[in-house]
Design an enzyme around this catalytic site. Structure first.
Site, short mmCIF file in Angstrom:
data_model
loop_
_atom_site.label_atom_id
_atom_site.label_comp_id
_atom_site.label_asym_id
_atom_site.label_seq_id
_atom_site.Cartn_x
_atom_site.Cartn_y
_atom_site.Cartn_z
N HIS A 179 0.75 -1.02 0.11
CA HIS A 179 -0.16 -0.05 0.03
C HIS A 179 0.86 1.28 0.17
O HIS A 179 0.79 2.24 -0.79
CB HIS A 179 -1.03 0.11 1.37
CG HIS A 179 -1.94 1.19 1.34
ND1 HIS A 179 -3.01 1.13 1.28
CD2 HIS A 179 -1.50 2.42 1.60
CE1 HIS A 179 -3.72 2.28 1.35
NE2 HIS A 179 -2.89 3.09 1.70
N GLU A 180 1.78 1.02 1.00
CA GLU A 180 2.86 2.34 1.05
C GLU A 180 3.72 2.53 0.07
O GLU A 180 4.03 3.63 -0.59
CB GLU A 180 3.43 2.60 2.38
CG GLU A 180 2.40 2.34 3.44
CD GLU A 180 1.68 3.78 3.57
OE1 GLU A 180 2.02 4.69 3.03
OE2 GLU A 180 0.58 3.55 4.10
N HIS A 195 2.06 4.46 -3.11
CA HIS A 195 2.18 6.00 -2.85
C HIS A 195 3.34 6.28 -3.46
O HIS A 195 3.52 7.44 -4.20
CB HIS A 195 1.70 6.40 -1.47
CG HIS A 195 0.49 6.07 -0.91
ND1 HIS A 195 -0.77 6.65 -1.33
CD2 HIS A 195 0.10 5.69 0.03
CE1 HIS A 195 -1.82 6.41 -1.09
NE2 HIS A 195 -1.49 5.69 0.13
#
Length: 382
Positions: free
Chosen positions: A67-68, A71
């Protein structure tokens, strides 16, 4: 949230974990091994439940990292440097060096994480469905189904419309595109985040008091985190508004008192205190070139004997620990570097020291912005 343990780098991005990850691993592992897995696949041994629970916990942390990382990769695509990724108790954090250059980039960076979580949910869900249809390995498909559900919940939760959640970034990007005013968009997203956090705190409290469900404490904890983070977002918006268009030379302390690497500490303290007391002082080499920085706090922690025996070379922060700026650098960008390193910045022109930029300089500039109604401060001579 700074990493306690560094795990290495992925695609050139440093990755680490905070010690609180151990707590969430223990809580998740215990819940999976003693409740979720036995209820979904009864009849197994306690050892098997704990082994699968451990594997599921690691996969869950891997999905948080994905997820990170999503980004971070999209941010780098738009020219935004990524300082590091840190996993901690309440999830993960990708620390960006600056903000996306335009609303479209802001939107795509924000959406990258939830899309990655949805992708993980789909992947785990497909694997769980395949195992379920075969009728084999019920413990495995229950574990995979749990991972699919949690990643889907993670994606939906992160899309709540309030900063610092990804949904708040989406809201900010939409308002930025609509109004063309990034500061307004950030302020609005921060306020929305505070509303969301208050609702979460209220809901979690009612869950504990009325339903006697201790799980509501997690909602309260998340709500408090988002509340403080929303306040930080508002402070950041005020900072950006105050420093927009201002240069480092306009805020720095010009020609600060400096010491030399060969200077004894007690001699330097006497000279510095007599001329211009400050929280930090640059340190120069014998040729007058910058060689580091010494703080008043670090000097005060030394014993009288150490102040007599040591030189500034022994106690300085070396240049590789410091941020070096030029007088014409934007102050807004410099402010984030100061807050990231927690140390003043040296301001150099053609390799020579011309100023020092501290958090006190930033505070003074923000206060002047407030008092003058947003007019740019008069440049200070360097």
């Amino acid at each position: 949230m700074r990493p306690t343990l560094r795990l290495g780098s992925i695609a050139g991005i440093p990755v680490g974990v905070h010690w609180s990850v151990l707590l969430i691993m223990l809580l998740l592992g215990q819940g999976l091994a003693t409740a979720v897995l036995p209820a979904g696949a009864p009849g197994g041994s306690a050892g098997a439940y704990w082994i699968v629970a451990l594997a599921v916990t690691v996969l869950f942390l891997g999905s948080l990292l994905a997820h990170e990382l999503s980004h971070a990769i999209v941010a780098r695509h738009y020219g935004v440097s990524v300082r590091r990724i840190t996993l901690w108790l309440l999830g993960g954090m990708a620390e960006l060096e600056s903000e996306p250059p335009h609303a479209r980039a802001d939107l795509l960076v924000a959406l990258a994480g939830p899309l990655a979580s949805l992708g993980a949910a789909a992947l785990f869900g497909a694997a769980a469905g395949g195992l379920y249809l075969t009728g084999l390995a019920p413990l495995a498909w229950v574990a995979l189904a749990w991972l699919a559900l949690v990643n889907a919940v993670l994606a939906v939760f992160n899309l709540l419309p309030g900063a610092p959640l990804d949904g708040g970034r989406v809201l900010r990007a939409a308002l930025w595109w609509w109004r063309g005013d990034r500061a307004f968009a950030q302020r609005t997203a921060a306020r929305a985040g505070m509303v969301v956090s208050i609702l979460m705190i209220t809901g979690g409290t009612l869950q504990v008091l009325w339903l006697a469900d201790i799980g509501g404490l997690w909602l309260v904890l998340l709500g408090w985190f988002l509340l403080f983070a929303g306040q930080a977002e508002q402070a950041d918006a005020r900072l950006r508004s105050a420093l927009s268009g201002v240069l480092v030379r306009d805020a720095m302390t010009p020609l600060p008192v400096a010491g030399y690497v060969t200077q004894r500490l007690d001699d330097f303290i006497t000279v510095a205190a007599a001329h211009r007391p400050a929280d930090a002082y640059p340190v120069l080499d014998p040729d007058g070139r910058p060689a580091g920085l010494v703080t008043l706090f670090s000097l005060a922690r030394l014993s009288p004997a150490q102040r007599t025996d040591k030189t500034l070379r022994d106690v300085r922060f070396p240049l590789d620990r410091l941020t070096l700026l030029a007088p014409d650098d934007p102050l807004e960008e410099a402010a984030h570097r100061i807050t990231a390193t927690r140390l003043p910045c040296l301001v150099l022109s053609e390799g020579l020291l011309v100023g020092l930029l501290t958090t006190a300089d930033l505070s003074r500039t923000i206060d002047l912005h407030t008092l003058t109604g947003g007019r740019a401060p008069s440049p200070r001579s360097a």
